[in-house]
Motif scaffolding. Structure first.
Motif, PDB file in Angstrom:
ATOM      1  N   CYS A  43      49.083  41.300  11.298  1.00 40.44           N
ATOM      2  CA  CYS A  43      48.538  39.958  12.063  1.00 40.44           C
ATOM      3  C   CYS A  43      47.122  39.658  11.731  1.00 40.44           C
ATOM      4  N   LYS A  44      46.847  38.386  12.014  1.00 41.10           N
ATOM      5  CA  LYS A  44      45.567  37.808  11.835  1.00 41.10           C
ATOM      6  C   LYS A  44      44.697  38.579  12.699  1.00 41.10           C
ATOM      7  N   ASP A  45      43.340  38.794  12.107  1.00 43.02           N
ATOM      8  CA  ASP A  45      42.352  39.580  12.802  1.00 43.02           C
ATOM      9  C   ASP A  45      41.805  38.748  13.943  1.00 43.02           C
ATOM     10  N   ILE A  46      41.764  39.073  15.191  1.00 40.85           N
ATOM     11  CA  ILE A  46      41.284  38.484  16.191  1.00 40.85           C
ATOM     12  C   ILE A  46      39.923  38.880  16.678  1.00 40.85           C
ATOM     13  N   LYS A  47      39.032  38.311  16.978  1.00 39.23           N
ATOM     14  CA  LYS A  47      37.800  38.617  17.508  1.00 39.23           C
ATOM     15  C   LYS A  47      37.795  39.377  18.956  1.00 39.23           C
ATOM     16  N   LEU A  48      36.968  40.356  19.121  1.00 39.75           N
ATOM     17  CA  LEU A  48      36.768  41.042  20.644  1.00 39.75           C
ATOM     18  C   LEU A  48      36.752  39.965  21.710  1.00 39.75           C
ATOM     19  N   SER A  49      35.928  38.718  21.445  1.00 37.01           N
ATOM     20  CA  SER A  49      35.312  37.914  22.553  1.00 37.01           C
ATOM     21  C   SER A  49      36.666  37.273  22.795  1.00 37.01           C
ATOM     22  N   TYR A  50      37.785  37.439  22.092  1.00 33.16           N
ATOM     23  CA  TYR A  50      39.115  36.365  22.880  1.00 33.16           C
ATOM     24  C   TYR A  50      39.724  37.321  23.611  1.00 33.16           C
ATOM     25  N   PHE A  51      39.750  38.785  23.306  1.00 30.06           N
ATOM     26  CA  PHE A  51      40.362  39.887  24.081  1.00 30.06           C
ATOM     27  C   PHE A  51      39.678  40.022  25.465  1.00 30.06           C
ATOM     28  N   ILE A  52      38.313  39.948  25.238  1.00 35.56           N
ATOM     29  CA  ILE A  52      37.514  39.992  26.631  1.00 35.56           C
ATOM     30  C   ILE A  52      38.061  38.707  27.435  1.00 35.56           C
ATOM     31  N   MET A  53      38.196  37.513  26.954  1.00 36.82           N
ATOM     32  CA  MET A  53      38.524  36.523  27.631  1.00 36.82           C
ATOM     33  C   MET A  53      39.923  36.617  28.409  1.00 36.82           C
ATOM     34  N   ILE A  54      41.042  37.320  27.794  1.00 38.03           N
ATOM     35  CA  ILE A  54      42.307  37.455  28.106  1.00 38.03           C
ATOM     36  C   ILE A  54      41.995  38.445  29.027  1.00 38.03           C
ATOM     37  N   PHE A  55      41.516  39.494  29.101  1.00 32.31           N
ATOM     38  CA  PHE A  55      41.192  40.453  30.243  1.00 32.31           C
ATOM     39  C   PHE A  55      40.496  39.936  31.380  1.00 32.31           C
ATOM     40  N   ALA A  56      39.698  39.076  31.154  1.00 29.19           N
ATOM     41  CA  ALA A  56      39.053  38.302  32.092  1.00 29.19           C
ATOM     42  C   ALA A  56      39.778  37.186  32.955  1.00 29.19           C
ATOM     43  N   SER A  57      40.826  36.639  32.380  1.00 30.51           N
ATOM     44  CA  SER A  57      41.640  35.501  32.870  1.00 30.51           C
ATOM     45  C   SER A  57      42.711  36.456  33.882  1.00 30.51           C
ATOM     46  N   ALA A  58      42.842  37.638  33.565  1.00 28.05           N
ATOM     47  CA  ALA A  58      43.650  38.651  34.761  1.00 28.05           C
ATOM     48  C   ALA A  58      42.767  38.945  35.827  1.00 28.05           C
ATOM     49  N   GLN A  59      41.457  39.036  35.664  1.00 31.15           N
ATOM     50  CA  GLN A  59      40.389  39.356  36.936  1.00 31.15           C
ATOM     51  C   GLN A  59      40.254  38.019  37.469  1.00 31.15           C
ATOM     52  N   PHE A  60      40.088  36.885  36.986  1.00 32.76           N
ATOM     53  CA  PHE A  60      39.983  35.448  37.750  1.00 32.76           C
ATOM     54  C   PHE A  60      40.948  35.482  38.884  1.00 32.76           C
ATOM     55  N   VAL A  61      42.149  35.610  38.425  1.00 32.80           N
ATOM     56  CA  VAL A  61      43.336  35.808  39.551  1.00 32.80           C
ATOM     57  C   VAL A  61      43.408  36.747  40.686  1.00 32.80           C
ATOM     58  N   ILE A  62      43.323  38.253  40.216  1.00 39.99           N
ATOM     59  CA  ILE A  62      43.280  39.375  40.767  1.00 39.99           C
ATOM     60  C   ILE A  62      42.094  39.337  42.160  1.00 39.99           C
ATOM     61  N   SER A  63      40.887  38.715  41.669  1.00 38.58           N
ATOM     62  CA  SER A  63      39.724  38.577  42.463  1.00 38.58           C
ATOM     63  C   SER A  63      40.059  37.797  43.566  1.00 38.58           C
ATOM     64  N   GLN A  64      41.028  37.243  43.633  1.00 38.58           N
ATOM     65  CA  GLN A  64      41.337  36.544  44.819  1.00 38.58           C
ATOM     66  C   GLN A  64      41.917  37.107  45.845  1.00 38.58           C
ATOM     67  N   LEU A  65      42.119  38.331  45.820  1.00 37.60           N
ATOM     68  CA  LEU A  65      42.909  39.093  46.887  1.00 37.60           C
ATOM     69  C   LEU A  65      41.808  39.398  47.673  1.00 37.60           C
ATOM     70  N   PRO A  66      41.952  39.357  49.066  1.00 37.78           N
ATOM     71  CA  PRO A  66      40.832  39.333  50.046  1.00 37.78           C
ATOM     72  C   PRO A  66      40.087  40.798  50.140  1.00 37.78           C
TER      73      PRO A  66
END
Length: 417
Positions: free
Chosen positions: A151-174
Motif C-alpha cells: 500500500c501507499k505509505d500514509i503519514k502518522l498525522s493522518y492515523f492520529i486524526m483517524i483515532f481522534a475522530s473516534a474520540q470526538f464522538v465518544i467524548s460526548q458520552l456524559p
C-alpha cells in the motif's frame, strides 16, 4: 456531652441550582456504579501504553533494581490506593468526589487547589496526548503489517486524526457509567495484548547473544537511563489520578459505604495488573535484553497476524483509557464554565468544550509525535507525586497518627522517598 452521642443524619445544604449542576457534571451525575465497574475502570486507567515500555525500562535499570522497583511500585501504589479509597468518605455525610476536593480538605481551600489541580491536569492531559499518539502509531503499525509494503505509505498525522475522530464522538458520552462498556472492552483488550506480548516473547525464546548489561556505557548516561526507567515505571502505575472520581460513581449507604465495593474492584484490578505487568516486563527483558525497543510489539514483529491483532487491541484499549482520563478534565472544565462563568449546562456547552479538548490533544500529538519520549520526565514530575506520596501526606495531615506509630512511620518513609 451525652446528648451528642447520636449524630443527626447529614443534611444537604446545597441549593436547588447547585444540586441541578451536580446532577449534570460528569463525576457526580450518576451514582449507580457496581463493584465490577470499579474493577475495569481501574484496569483501563492503570494498564496503559506504559505496559509495553516496561521491558525497555528494565533494560535501563538492570535485573536487580528493575525487579525491586517493579515489586515495590506495585506494593506501594496498592497501599496509597487503599488510602484514597478510605479517605473518600472519612467525613460523615460528605464524599470527596474529586482529588482536588480531598486536597482542599487537607491543605485549605486555596492551597489544596494549587497543590493538586496543576499536577492532576499535567498527568491527565499528558496521558491523553500520549494515548492520541499511541492510538495513531498502533493504527499505522496495523496498516503497515496488513499491507506488507503493497500500500501507499500514509503519514502518522493522518492515523492520529483517524483515532481522534473516534474520540470526538465518544467524548460526548456524559459520565463514567455511560463509558462502562467501552472501559470493559478496553480492560479486556489490555489483558489480551499483554498476554500476546509476553507469550510471543516466550515462543521466540532467548535471542542469540542476549546482553543484560545496562544500555548506557558512561556514568552520566547510566544516571539518565536509571531516572528514565524510574519515570517510565511511575507512569505505568498512574491510575490514582482518577480513583476518587471512579469511586464517586458508586452508590453509598450507611450499611454499605462506597469503599467496600470500590476496594473489591481495586483488588481485582491490581491482581490483573500483576498478571499483565510482571510477565511482560520480565519475559520481554529476558528474551531480548538491552536490544529491546521502547515498545515490545515493535521488537517482536512476527508472526505478523498476531502482532497486527495486538496493535488493534492497543487501539481499542487506548480509546477507553483516553476517556477514563479525559472525564475528570471534562468535569473540571464544565464546573468552571457553569459555576464560575455562568454558562447554562446543556449539550451545546458539552459539544464545544469537549471537542476543543480533543482537538487540542490531537494537535499536540500531531505536532510533537515524540511526546511519548517525555514520559520519563512526566513520570518524575507529576505521576510520582500524585500516585506515590501525595496520598501519604494527605493521610498524615488529616488523620494525624501518633508519632512513631506504624501508620506514622509508614507514611513518613513513603512521602520522603
Amino acid at each position: 456531652r451525652g446528648h451528642n452521642s447520636t449524630r443527626p443524619p447529614p443534611q444537604d445544604w446545597r441549593t436547588v441550582e447547585e444540586r441541578k449542576i451536580d446532577d449534570w457534571l460528569p463525576v457526580t451525575a450518576s451514582r449507580n456504579g457496581k463493584w465490577w465497574y470499579s474493577a475495569f475502570h481501574n484496569v483501563t486507567a492503570m494498564v496503559g501504553a506504559g505496559l509495553l515500555t516496561l521491558p525497555y525500562a528494565m533494560s535501563e535499570l538492570g535485573w536487580g533494581p528493575g525487579v525491586a522497583v517493579m515489586t515495590l511500585s506495585w506494593i506501594m501504589t496498592l497501599y496509597t490506593l487503599w488510602q484514597m479509597v478510605e479517605m473518600h468518605e472519612m467525613v460523615p455525610g460528605k464524599r470527596f468526589d474529586r482529588y482536588h476536593e480531598l486536597g482542599q480538605y487537607a491543605f485549605g481551600e486555596t492551597l489544596g487547589l494549587w497543590i493538586v489541580v496543576p499536577q492532576q491536569l499535567v498527568v491527565e492531559i499528558s496521558l491523553d496526548i500520549v494515548y492520541m499518539i499511541t492510538g495513531g502509531k498502533s493504527l499505522k503499525k496495523f496498516h503497515d503489517l496488513v499491507c506488507d509494503g503493497r500500500c501507499k505509505d500514509i503519514k502518522l498525522s493522518y492515523f492520529i486524526m483517524i483515532f481522534a475522530s473516534a474520540q470526538f464522538v465518544i467524548s460526548q458520552l456524559p459520565n463514567f457509567d455511560s463509558i462502562a462498556t467501552i472501559s470493559l472492552a478496553a480492560a479486556l483488550m489490555s489483558i489480551c495484548y499483554s498476554t500476546i506480548a509476553w507469550g510471543a516473547s516466550v515462543d521466540k525464546g532467548k535471542a542469540d547473544g542476549v546482553d543484560y548489561s545496562l544500555r548506557a556505557s558512561t556514568t552520566s548516561g547510566m544516571v539518565f537511563d536509571f531516572l528514565g526507567g524510574l519515570g517510565q515505571m511511575a507512569f505505568s502505575f498512574s491510575g490514582h489520578n482518577v480513583v476518587l472520581e471512579i469511586q464517586a460513581s458508586i452508590p453509598s449507604t450507611a450499611d454499605t459505604p462506597s469503599k467496600k465495593p470500590m476496594w473489591k474492584g481495586v483488588i481485582v484490578a491490581y491482581t490483573i495488573v500483576l498478571l499483565c505487568y510482571f510477565p511482560v516486563a520480565f519475559v520481554g527483558y529476558w528474551a531480548f535484553g538491552n536490544s529491546v525497543d521502547d515498545n515490545i510489539l515493535i521488537t517482536l514483529n512476527t508472526p505478523k497476524w498476531l502482532i497486527a491483532a495486538a496493535n488493534m487491541m492497543v487501539v481499542v484499549h487506548v480509546i477507553g483509557s483516553y476517556q477514563v482520563y479525559a472525564m475528570p478534565v471534562f468535569d473540571m472544565m464544565e464546573m468552571v464554565l457553569v459555576r464560575k462563568m455562568r454558562f447554562s449546562p446543556g449539550w451545546k456547552l458539552r459539544l464545544v468544550s469537549r471537542s476543543l479538548f480533543v482537538a487540542f490533544t490531537m494537535f499536540v500529538g500531531i505536532t510533537f509525535p515524540f511526546f511519548g519520549g517525555l514520559i520519563g520526565f512526566f513520570g518524575g514530575l507529576a505521576f510520582a507525586p500524585t500516585t506515590y506520596f501525595l496520598p501519604c501526606i494527605i493521610w498524615l495531615t488529616v488523620y494525624k497518627p501518633r508519632v512513631f506509630s506504624l501508620s506514622w512511620c509508614t507514611n513518613w518513609v513513603r512521602s520522603t522517598e
